[in-house]
Design a protein around this motif. Sequence first.
Motif, PDB file in Angstrom:
ATOM      1  N   PHE A   1      30.295  60.749  -0.554  1.00  0.00           N
ATOM      2  CA  PHE A   1      30.093  61.941   0.278  1.00  0.00           C
ATOM      3  C   PHE A   1      29.709  63.113  -0.618  1.00  0.00           C
ATOM      4  CE2 PHE A   1      34.341  62.407  -1.306  1.00  0.00           C
ATOM      5  CZ  PHE A   1      34.509  63.766  -1.484  1.00  0.00           C
TER       6      PHE A   1
ATOM      7  N   CYS B   1      28.272  66.892   1.147  1.00  0.00           N
ATOM      8  CA  CYS B   1      28.380  68.138   1.928  1.00  0.00           C
ATOM      9  C   CYS B   1      29.428  68.104   3.038  1.00  0.00           C
ATOM     10  CB  CYS B   1      27.013  68.466   2.532  1.00  0.00           C
ATOM     11  SG  CYS B   1      26.571  67.403   3.933  1.00  0.00           S
TER      12      CYS B   1
ATOM     13  N   VAL C   1      24.393  67.212   6.468  1.00  0.00           N
ATOM     14  CA  VAL C   1      23.154  67.750   5.904  1.00  0.00           C
ATOM     15  C   VAL C   1      22.553  66.858   4.813  1.00  0.00           C
ATOM     16  CG1 VAL C   1      22.182  69.702   4.613  1.00  0.00           C
ATOM     17  CG2 VAL C   1      23.832  70.113   6.430  1.00  0.00           C
TER      18      VAL C   1
ATOM     19  N   LEU D   1      25.766  59.078   9.800  1.00  0.00           N
ATOM     20  CA  LEU D   1      26.419  59.892   8.775  1.00  0.00           C
ATOM     21  C   LEU D   1      27.913  59.793   9.054  1.00  0.00           C
ATOM     22  CD1 LEU D   1      24.064  62.998   9.040  1.00  0.00           C
ATOM     23  CD2 LEU D   1      23.969  61.151   7.338  1.00  0.00           C
TER      24      LEU D   1
HETATM   25  S1  FES Z   1      28.512  64.018   3.320  1.00  0.00           S
HETATM   26 FE1  FES Z   1      26.600  65.074   3.571  1.00  0.00          FE
HETATM   27  S2  FES Z   1      25.891  64.275   5.466  1.00  0.00           S
HETATM   28 FE2  FES Z   1      27.860  63.397   5.287  1.00  0.00          FE
END
Ligand code: FES
Length: 362
Positions: free
Chosen positions: A307, A309, A313, A345
Amino acid sequence: MQHFHTLKTSKVSPETNDCIHIAFEIPENLRHEFAYKQGQYLTLKFNFGEEEYRRSYSIVNAPSDKNAAIEILVKRLENGVVSTYLNQKLKVGDEVEIMPPMGHFFTNYHPSNTKTYVGLAAGSGISPVLSNLKEALFQEPKSTAYLLFSNRSFQDIIFKKEIDELAHQFEGRLKIIYLVSREKHHEGELFEGRISPEKLDAILDQMPEIPATESTYFICGPSEMIKDISNYLKKDKKVPSLQVMYEYFAAPDDEDNAEMSDEFKAIPNLESMVTLIIDDDEYSFHLNSKKNNILDQALVDNLPVPFACKGGVCCTCKAQVLEGEVFMEKNYALTDDEVERGFVLTCQCHPTTNIVMLTYDV
Ligand code: FES
């Protein structure tokens, strides 16, 4: 699944007052893993005290640069722990934990193409736009490119020397238009202010040589600018969606971004058995559909999930659904085609069936 690797910095040089330009040496044994496409990004990991921080930064150079290093630009943000460290403390020879390149902000180039590419960048949004335009110019000798680049002042223009050199190298095929928002522009008011739909409309009117509907656009900057410009191009100028490409740095700050969307409120409240495949190993846990998202629960259970962000994004947390169904709250990273093929995501996913199986080994 992608893993972090230790890379050494080979260059750390201030670009403007609040931006640092960093190059990482790629050792021979990692060249394959760190082969990148123009416009992709790197995820960096740091530990300060007890805390772990992950940040993603776009790659500035282009594969055709034939530069063995990978370069990024980091703008210092107010109260930004990582960006301040990188701007103030990082030295040549320091080691940084970095994940191989990811991201979809690119199109494929072909030497026989005769196309027009238009880059629309604001501030540090220049990195992935410049990477794309450079690659287009190197790969497609018959294509032309335009860069509309807005900064606060001429002194703040990021990579100005490199961009001007590029315009010289590709004279006749690359035209640069600088806009400044906090000082007078010698070419007139049209080039003062930020890139907005009205501004772009006026510039396109003045430059009929840009085929507005046929061009391919690369947009990167504040989320508001991306939203406004991409809407303007698609709705007003009737540019096909596939020709309007954009890269968010952060999730758009609007009503779509509210705490809990109506769609999320509407998903069934159920207990699910979630199984994750990570590097060929299977891990299972129970999860209520209305509670944590899948990534957060995996982190609570100390699973080695990727992971960065956590905001939908960057797409570092991408996985593919093998069984069952999930609800994805936000998606600013995956393409429609990926979503159709079952990619999600996981930082945005909640189970909506009693059994869910996802793989990160994609
Ligand atoms: S950690 Fe960046 S989109 Fe899920």
